[in-house]
Design a protein around this motif. Structure first.
Motif, PDB file in Angstrom:
ATOM      1  N   VAL A 277       2.828  -6.736  -5.208  1.00  0.00           N
ATOM      2  CA  VAL A 277       2.753  -5.326  -4.812  1.00  0.00           C
ATOM      3  C   VAL A 277       3.165  -4.446  -5.992  1.00  0.00           C
ATOM      4  O   VAL A 277       4.224  -4.635  -6.589  1.00  0.00           O
ATOM      5  CB  VAL A 277       3.669  -5.050  -3.603  1.00  0.00           C
ATOM      6  CG1 VAL A 277       3.645  -3.563  -3.240  1.00  0.00           C
ATOM      7  CG2 VAL A 277       3.239  -5.892  -2.404  1.00  0.00           C
ATOM      8  N   ALA A 280       3.737   1.158  -2.897  1.00  0.00           N
ATOM      9  CA  ALA A 280       3.703   1.213  -1.430  1.00  0.00           C
ATOM     10  C   ALA A 280       3.975   2.648  -1.000  1.00  0.00           C
ATOM     11  O   ALA A 280       4.858   3.315  -1.551  1.00  0.00           O
ATOM     12  CB  ALA A 280       4.742   0.270  -0.830  1.00  0.00           C
ATOM     13  N   ARG A 288       0.407   1.923   3.011  1.00  0.00           N
ATOM     14  CA  ARG A 288      -0.676   1.669   2.073  1.00  0.00           C
ATOM     15  C   ARG A 288      -0.112   1.046   0.799  1.00  0.00           C
ATOM     16  O   ARG A 288       0.851   1.563   0.226  1.00  0.00           O
ATOM     17  CB  ARG A 288      -1.419   2.967   1.757  1.00  0.00           C
ATOM     18  CG  ARG A 288      -2.204   3.497   2.945  1.00  0.00           C
ATOM     19  CD  ARG A 288      -3.027   4.706   2.578  1.00  0.00           C
ATOM     20  NE  ARG A 288      -3.860   5.128   3.689  1.00  0.00           N
ATOM     21  CZ  ARG A 288      -4.671   6.192   3.665  1.00  0.00           C
ATOM     22  NH1 ARG A 288      -4.744   6.930   2.562  1.00  0.00           N
ATOM     23  NH2 ARG A 288      -5.389   6.509   4.711  1.00  0.00           N
ATOM     24  N   LEU A 289      -0.723  -0.033   0.389  1.00  0.00           N
ATOM     25  CA  LEU A 289      -0.256  -0.792  -0.764  1.00  0.00           C
ATOM     26  C   LEU A 289      -1.283  -0.752  -1.882  1.00  0.00           C
ATOM     27  O   LEU A 289      -2.481  -0.609  -1.632  1.00  0.00           O
ATOM     28  CB  LEU A 289      -0.011  -2.259  -0.378  1.00  0.00           C
ATOM     29  CG  LEU A 289       0.868  -2.552   0.837  1.00  0.00           C
ATOM     30  CD1 LEU A 289       0.840  -4.044   1.134  1.00  0.00           C
ATOM     31  CD2 LEU A 289       2.285  -2.064   0.603  1.00  0.00           C
ATOM     32  N   VAL A 291      -2.012  -3.628  -4.685  1.00  0.00           N
ATOM     33  CA  VAL A 291      -1.612  -5.009  -4.980  1.00  0.00           C
ATOM     34  C   VAL A 291      -2.413  -5.518  -6.172  1.00  0.00           C
ATOM     35  O   VAL A 291      -3.629  -5.343  -6.235  1.00  0.00           O
ATOM     36  CB  VAL A 291      -1.849  -5.924  -3.751  1.00  0.00           C
ATOM     37  CG1 VAL A 291      -1.385  -7.345  -4.053  1.00  0.00           C
ATOM     38  CG2 VAL A 291      -1.116  -5.376  -2.530  1.00  0.00           C
ATOM     39  N   PRO A 308       7.306  -3.904   5.740  1.00  0.00           N
ATOM     40  CA  PRO A 308       6.277  -3.998   4.707  1.00  0.00           C
ATOM     41  C   PRO A 308       6.858  -4.511   3.393  1.00  0.00           C
ATOM     42  O   PRO A 308       8.043  -4.303   3.103  1.00  0.00           O
ATOM     43  CB  PRO A 308       5.805  -2.546   4.553  1.00  0.00           C
ATOM     44  CG  PRO A 308       7.000  -1.737   4.952  1.00  0.00           C
ATOM     45  CD  PRO A 308       7.663  -2.506   6.049  1.00  0.00           C
ATOM     46  N   PRO A 311       7.441  -2.807  -3.643  1.00  0.00           N
ATOM     47  CA  PRO A 311       6.937  -3.023  -5.000  1.00  0.00           C
ATOM     48  C   PRO A 311       7.696  -4.137  -5.718  1.00  0.00           C
ATOM     49  O   PRO A 311       8.931  -4.204  -5.657  1.00  0.00           O
ATOM     50  CB  PRO A 311       7.170  -1.659  -5.666  1.00  0.00           C
ATOM     51  CG  PRO A 311       7.072  -0.683  -4.541  1.00  0.00           C
ATOM     52  CD  PRO A 311       7.707  -1.378  -3.374  1.00  0.00           C
TER      53      PRO A 311
END
Length: 329
Positions: A277, A280, A288-289, A291, A308, A311
């Motif tokens: 990640v 985020a 929402r990521l 990646v 979740p 980072p």
């Protein structure tokens, strides 16, 4: 049925619309979608008779309309600002064209009441346009356009002046109203969400040319090319080995290019892809990521709000095959 065959329009020798062919059956709504400068509004004006066609034909039920003036085509136009008469009441705005045709007063009153009920403005007849909200004024403009029961309703960016939330609500209402009235309509818009909400069919224009046409779902699931996919709202297009990796993770056969929605990849311990990640961001319904996936690079993904990944964390991603679209080579 409206039929366009190889329609071209030029300004001072410069083509604005290039050999566009389309059919619009009775009772359907066709959205012509494209960015600014794509020629979509010029095409609508050519259908209305407000622009001269420099090539091809515009026909209704097989009759060429080249020599038929705008006011005799039986079409109605609705623009983004509604163009209501500020000094006339709502009822008199809606009934304006009927009065010009010398329809008896009682019939005008009945038709106006019927249309105001249809657009959700029953009881607003005595109001002036200046006392209404933007969405209400557009409803009045729509009722006025429908008053004379046009063979074809032409809608030029009818919701673009409204804020996003109101535009979304009114788009759903617009579809309901058009279906209830049985109206055939040609909608021009730059907003793909508006087109999806209102229309039965979609035509995508770019640089004056027809890029793709078909039912909404068909065009959405199989965009013709990369530019069309991005314009329709896909987050990015993958090619080569990156596309192959994501397609394999989705259980789909190999293809040269793949359009990916922002929510196509989601955090899942059983996912087939792995990555790290990089960013985020919380939103009301999900995180929402961004990646970094080996062999793919940085790509959008989503995660639930529960716990979740942050980072720097490793994450596995599942690919939803219903949220990707293969683009032909």
């Amino acid at each position: 049925m409206l039929s366009l065959r190889d329609v071209s329009v030029s300004y001072d020798g410069e083509p604005a619309v290039r050999e566009v062919s389309l059919d619009l059956p009775d009772g359907q709504v066709l959205a012509v979608l494209g960015p600014s400068g794509s020629g979509k509004s010029t095409l609508l004006r050519a259908v209305a008779g407000l622009e001269d066609v420099t090539g091809g034909t515009v026909a209704w039920d097989g009759r060429d309309l080249a020599r038929v003036p705008t006011h005799k085509r039986g079409f109605a136009l609705m623009f983004q600002d509604g163009q209501l008469f500020a000094h006339l009441s709502v009822a008199r705005n809606v009934g304006y064209a009927l009065r010009l045709r010398r329809v008896p007063r009682a019939q005008v009153a009945g038709r106006v009441a019927e249309l105001l009920d249809l657009v959700g403005l029953g009881g607003y007849g005595d109001r002036l346009p200046g006392t209404l909200s933007g969405g209400e004024r557009q409803r009045v403009a729509l009722a006025r356009s429908l008053a004379v029961e046009p063979r074809l309703l032409l809608l030029d960016e009818p919701l673009s002046a409204l804020d996003a939330g109101l535009r979304e609500r009114l788009a759903a209402d617009l579809r309901r109203i058009l279906r209830a009235a049985g109206t055939t309509a040609l909608l021009v818009t730059h907003d793909h969400e508006e087109a999806f909400a209102v229309a039965d069919r979609l035509a995508v224009l770019r640089d004056g040319r027809l890029v793709q046409e078909g039912e909404i779902g068909q065009v959405w699931r199989a965009p013709a090319d990369t530019a069309t996919a991005l314009f329709l709202g896909y987050a990015r297009v993958l090619t080569g080995p990156a596309a192959a990796l994501v397609l394999d993770a989705a259980g789909l056969p190999a293809a040269p290019a793949l359009a990916v929605r922002r929510s196509a990849l989601s955090a899942d311990p059983a996912g087939a892809l792995s990555g790290t990640v990089r960013a985020a961001r919380d939103t009301p319904g999900q995180v929402r990521l961004v990646v970094d996936v080996a062999g793919v690079g940085e790509i959008d993904a989503v995660a639930g709000l529960g716990r979740p990944p942050a980072p720097g964390e490793a994450v596995r991603l599942r690919v939803d095959p219903g949220r990707v679209a293969v683009i032909p080579g």
